[in-house]
Design an enzyme around this catalytic site. Structure first.
Site, PDB file in Angstrom:
ATOM      1  N   LYS A 145      -7.695   3.205   5.048  1.00 37.84           N
ATOM      2  CA  LYS A 145      -6.432   3.023   5.759  1.00 37.84           C
ATOM      3  C   LYS A 145      -6.014   4.261   6.538  1.00 37.84           C
ATOM      4  CE  LYS A 145      -5.043   0.026   1.957  1.00 37.84           C
ATOM      5  NZ  LYS A 145      -4.057  -0.215   0.874  1.00 37.84           N
ATOM      6  N   GLY A 188      -2.441   6.996   9.617  1.00 40.65           N
ATOM      7  CA  GLY A 188      -2.485   6.135   8.446  1.00 40.65           C
ATOM      8  C   GLY A 188      -1.594   4.930   8.663  1.00 40.65           C
ATOM      9  N   THR A 199       0.868  -1.182   0.000  1.00 38.71           N
ATOM     10  CA  THR A 199       0.000   0.000   0.000  1.00 38.71           C
ATOM     11  C   THR A 199       0.898   1.224   0.000  1.00 38.71           C
ATOM     12  OG1 THR A 199      -1.866   1.061   1.083  1.00 38.71           O
ATOM     13  CG2 THR A 199      -0.120   0.225   2.500  1.00 38.71           C
ATOM     14  N   SER A 225       4.680   0.125   0.047  1.00 45.71           N
ATOM     15  CA  SER A 225       5.453  -0.330  -1.100  1.00 45.71           C
ATOM     16  C   SER A 225       5.704   0.781  -2.107  1.00 45.71           C
ATOM     17  CB  SER A 225       4.717  -1.482  -1.784  1.00 45.71           C
ATOM     18  OG  SER A 225       3.417  -1.080  -2.167  1.00 45.71           O
TER      19      SER A 225
END
Length: 261
Positions: free
Chosen positions: A79, A111, A47, A190
């Protein structure tokens, strides 16, 4: 003698070929399958969460993709969360009952990237620390990082957190680190490297605010990272600017009512 020599030679060549064919026969077919490349990737969270502070605003943005290996499970996950202290929770509920549609202000924006269960466990811990130390985000994050690092159960949690309020933005990792950015840009996940690089380049454009910088940077990251989509969730907050004392400029009043300049 010639027939015997040919027989021995044929046996030798067959043994030679068997030695070369056995490793191929014993090799798993999955070694040549394209899906095994996902197992060889570094252990990064699939994510992207980005936090940008600029021109009196702080913006946290995240994508909504949930991946399981090479498969997309959900495209619109949330998220990013906003926490409020317990002492203002009742006021918030009363204002919502009265029909006031004013935007949310204050609180703490969080987050997360990583396993969902691990992330929510850390979010509950962080919310508890914020209730113990209201208005002290840095101290709450340090206490969470200490417990995350030393507790034998928490240390196995695989997640990363970005936390921001009116005063500071911080990144919390499982290694016991609490990091504050030097250029007002933080990211985890990522695609964080792509998002951070784009946000740093866009920070120099004066007419772009924090939300515009974050959105454009995430669009670039989503085009480059296969684990990041374009279903963005955004939370913004006003930054508290330090006000200068007006008494230093106008002068302090004396008990007699006269001002000293």
């Amino acid at each position: 003698m010639m027939q015997r020599a040919v027989l021995i030679l044929s046996r030798g060549t067959s043994r030679h070929t068997i030695k070369h064919t056995n490793p191929l026969q014993l090799a798993s077919v999955s070694q040549f399958h394209s899906t095994t490349t996902t197992n060889d990737l570094p252990s990064m969270h699939g994510t992207t969460i980005l936090c940008v502070r600029k021109n009196g605003k702080v913006c946290m943005i995240g994508d909504g993709q949930v991946s399981m290996g090479n498969m997309v499970v959900k495209p619109n996950a949330k998220k990013i969360r906003r926490f409020y202290p317990k002492n203002v929770g009742s006021e918030k509920k009363e204002s919502s009952k009265g029909g006031d549609d004013t935007p949310k202000k204050g609180g703490t924006i969080v987050g997360f990237a990583g396993s969902t269960a691990d992330a929510f466990t850390l979010l509950e811990r962080l919310e508890g620390k914020l209730d113990e130390h209201p208005g002290q985000l840095a101290r709450s994050c340090v206490e969470l990082a200490k417990g995350w690092r030393t507790d034998k159960y928490l240390r196995r949690l695989e997640a990363s957190l970005l936390v921001a309020d009116e005063n500071v933005s911080l990144e919390i990792t499982g290694n016991g680190d609490v990091l504050e950015s030097h250029d007002s840009v933080l990211g985890v996940g990522s695609g964080s490297a792509f998002a951070i690089a784009a946000a740093r380049a866009l920070q120099d454009i004066d007419h772009l605010n924090a939300e515009e910088v974050a959105r454009k940077a995430m669009e670039i990251a989503s085009d480059m990272c296969v684990f990041t989509n374009k279903n963005f969730m955004i939370e913004t907050m006003d930054v508290i600017e330090k006000e200068e004392d007006t008494t230093e400029k106008t002068g302090e009043e004396t008990p007699d009512g006269e001002s000293e300049k």
